[in-house]
Every structure is written in structure tokens, then in C-alpha cells.
Design an enzyme around this catalytic site. Sequence first.
Site, PDB file in Angstrom:
ATOM      1  N   CYS A 373      20.598  17.906   1.540  1.00 53.22           N
ATOM      2  CA  CYS A 373      20.335  18.620   0.286  1.00 53.22           C
ATOM      3  C   CYS A 373      21.371  19.746   0.146  1.00 53.22           C
ATOM      4  CB  CYS A 373      18.930  19.201   0.344  1.00 53.22           C
ATOM      5  SG  CYS A 373      18.517  20.335  -0.961  1.00 53.22           S
ATOM      6  N   CYS A 376      20.265  23.364   0.372  1.00 53.58           N
ATOM      7  CA  CYS A 376      19.919  23.744   1.751  1.00 53.58           C
ATOM      8  C   CYS A 376      21.170  23.839   2.610  1.00 53.58           C
ATOM      9  CB  CYS A 376      18.957  22.739   2.367  1.00 53.58           C
ATOM     10  SG  CYS A 376      17.602  22.284   1.289  1.00 53.58           S
TER      11      CYS A 376
END
Length: 447
Positions: A373, A376
Amino acid sequence: PTPEGPRLCAGRAAGQVYRRRVSGYLDDCTCDVETIDKFNNYRLFPRLQKLLESDYFRYYKVNLKKPCPFWNDINQCGRRDCAVKPCHSDEVPDGIKSASYKYSEEANRIEECEQAERLGAVDESLSEETQKAVLQWTKHDDSSDSFCEIDDIQSPDAEYVDLLLNPERYTGYKGPDAWRIWSVIYEENCFKPQTIQRPLASGQGKSKENTFYNWLEGLCVEKRAFYRLISGLHASINVHLSARYLLQDTWLEKKWGHNVTEFQQRFDGILTEGEGPRRLKNLYFLYLIELRALSKVLPFFERPDFQLFTGNKVQDAENKALLLEILHEIKSFPLHFDENSFFAGDKNEAHKLKEDFRLHFRNISRIMDCVGCFKCRLWGKLQTQGLGTALKILFSEKLIANMPESGPSYEFQLTRQEIVSLFNAFGRISTSVRELENFRHLLQNVH
Ligand SMILES: *[C@@H]1O[C@H](CO)[C@@H](O)[C@H](O)[C@H]1NC(C)=O
Ligand SMILES: *[C@@H]1O[C@H](CO)[C@@H](O)[C@H](O)[C@H]1NC(C)=O
């Protein structure tokens, strides 16, 4: 004696004193934790937030497209909340773009040299003095200072990201992919003995857990510290995700806010079989480590020729004043961690241990390129680089040799990227400590 044994390690006694100091938390808050809370929440946090909103600190240059060096990362997480919006080039102040090192004459010179070097070997047309500087800088790069894999921010793939527009919050990134990242970090990189599993998840019995903690207790202060830093970082990230949870997701509106259930599942003493409070203690440990690094690096920022350069003179001067105010405040904190207990024993063993520590940590910074992600990945990279910079400061002999009387030697340098990540990473932990207070209030209302 095995290489894992306490014999190799230095400063054990000091570490034990330290441990006792923090261990009151969540059993019955010791005043020490209260001191941290008060100091952080009321004196540091507001000013730090203001600083981090400035242009200098909000634009972070990062390469999010580096391939994962360890496995094929197929999962590129199509979730919208994972997307990172890079800046248009006209959004970023010219001063930042043109001069990533422009905070001292010397650093400028070094950047020129670095460029020369990229063009080939040392350019013959450079003066002898400059050539020497190039070689020195290369050595500096290769030296044992850096705890992180350095991102090549000159790469065409590196882009400026506005951190204020891409806040760290709940993205829905979980499941096997996210799980794998943390388990690789814990299982492969934390001086783990082959035979004992770390109690990362639920579903592991008490006895296994106790074996793990017995093992951890038996470690020297440095190795235990390594584990605690990683655990603290993990805890901090989970506090953010619980505090900025996606509560409502309709086509009309998205709403992020505190999710007490999520927080409890990760940190409640009973629900986590004691693991949660340990995680929070590790969060405070991480806080103290970074706090100490900031107090130690103050003389570097106090140099008259240091600037937080964006090209806006008035703003830059104000920012530097605020930065120094914050650092002086930090220096006045009464309970600083004593890093002298680290790597303090037998010279050779200490050196080996430090090198191990550094290699493991570099590995963790590379693992961040495997986070599926992007949101992230961005915050993971920023926070590991920030922690890596803090460790570089704490363990830099260049800095130590000249402290505290004469200030850091001019050999000690930080790049803009390191500075931005150092303060933003600390800002994240500072936010976590602040959020713990919010959750405490929310939990009182629940019961
Ligand atoms: C809060 O988190 C839990 C999971 O821990 C989830 O089941 C619940 O739906 C969340 N609450 C809201 C309002 O989103
Ligand atoms: C680095 O991480 C990789 C992947 O997890 C692992 O295979 C390797 O052994 C690690 N090396 C060190 C020095 O920790």
C-alpha cells in the site's frame, strides 16, 4: 557461550535501571510516564505540529517505485485510500527543489562534488582540494554512519510528496500482505533465535510467550533495544490507524476518527494477554530514544550557517527560530535516556554489535519497499528513515567526539531528507503519545 548470549553485550546494568524506570506504565502510571505525557502533550506537541506544517518539513522527496528486493511484490493494493498524490512540480518551493543540501557552504560544495562523481570518476578538472572532498564524502557515505538504505532521490522515480495532503491513517491495508511485512521484520531481523517464535499474533499460547520474554530478558541491552524500537514503531503506527480509522465510507462522505474497539484489540491488557501494555511501553522507549537524539544534535542546527532553506528568507528565519526553541525545550527534559550504556563494553565486541545493529536496521529500511500500500509505504519509509537518522546521531562518533563542549564537528552532516524524516518521524510518535491521552478519556467514557 552462544553469539546470542548476554556475554557479548555491554551496558547491561544501565539498561536494567532504565527498564525499571518505565515499567510502571499501565500497571499504575509512574510519574515518569506522566512526566513524558505532560512534557509532550502540552509543551512539545503543539509547537512541533506548527513546525511540521511549514514548507520545509511538509515536502518529502521519496522514491515509492523502488522494487521490493526480497520477493515479487504482486500486490499493488488498488484501494483508493492507499494512493499517494505526488506534488506538481510548481507546488514545491524552488528553494527546496534546487538545493536539497543548501544549508551550509560546505554541504553545497559536497553536492557539487557528488554530481561530478556521478558523471564518472573524480573529474580531473576539479581542484585538488575538491577532489579530496569528493573522496572524503564517498568515504563518509560508505562509512558506518548510515542506518538506512539511502533512497536515490536523484532518481527520476523520486517525487515530492506533500505530507499534509497524504496523512497517515487507516487505509484498510491488512491481511496476509501487511502481515508478511511485519512478520518478516520481526522474524528475520530482530536477533531472533531460531527456536523461539515471537508472540506476534493472537492464537499463541502463554507458555510460548513467556519463553519469548525470558529470552528477551536474557539479551543484552542493545539487542533488546532493537526489538523494542521495532515494536514501538509498530505500536505507534497502530495507534495512528486506530485514531484515524475510516468510520464512515459512503459516496457522500468519508469520515476518519477514533475507533476505541480497534484500539482495545491492539492494546488492551486482557484482550492481548499482556502484550498491549508491553507494546505501549516500547512506544515510550522509542519516544525517549528519538528525544535523546534530538537533544544531542542541537549544536548541528545551531550553527550560524545552517538554514532551513526554502528561498523565503523571513519564513526560513522564523522556522529556524522555532526549530531551535523546540530543541532547547527537548534538551531541558529531565529524564533523558543514556545512550552511553549502549555499545560500551569491550571495544571489538561493541563494534561488532553496532555493525550488526546497523545492518539489521538497514535491512528493515529496505523491507519498506515491499509494502504493497503506497500510503503505508510512504509513512513506513519516512518513519524508518527518521529512526535511522536518530540512531545515526546517537551513535555517530563524529558527534560524540566533539560533545558537548565544542559542538559537533563539521564532518557530521545531515541531508535535507534526513532532517525532514527525523522531525516528521518524531512528530508521529509525539502524536501517538498525545493520542494515548485521547484514548484514555474515551475509554473512561466507555466504562
Ligand atoms: C471499529 O473497529 C472494529 C475492528 O476492530 C470494526 O469491527 C468496527 O466496525 C469499527 N467501527 C467503526 C464505527 O468503523
Ligand atoms: C535481510 O532480509 C532478508 C529478507 O527478509 C533476509 O533474507 C536476510 O537474511 C536479511 N539480512 C540481514 C542481515 O538481516
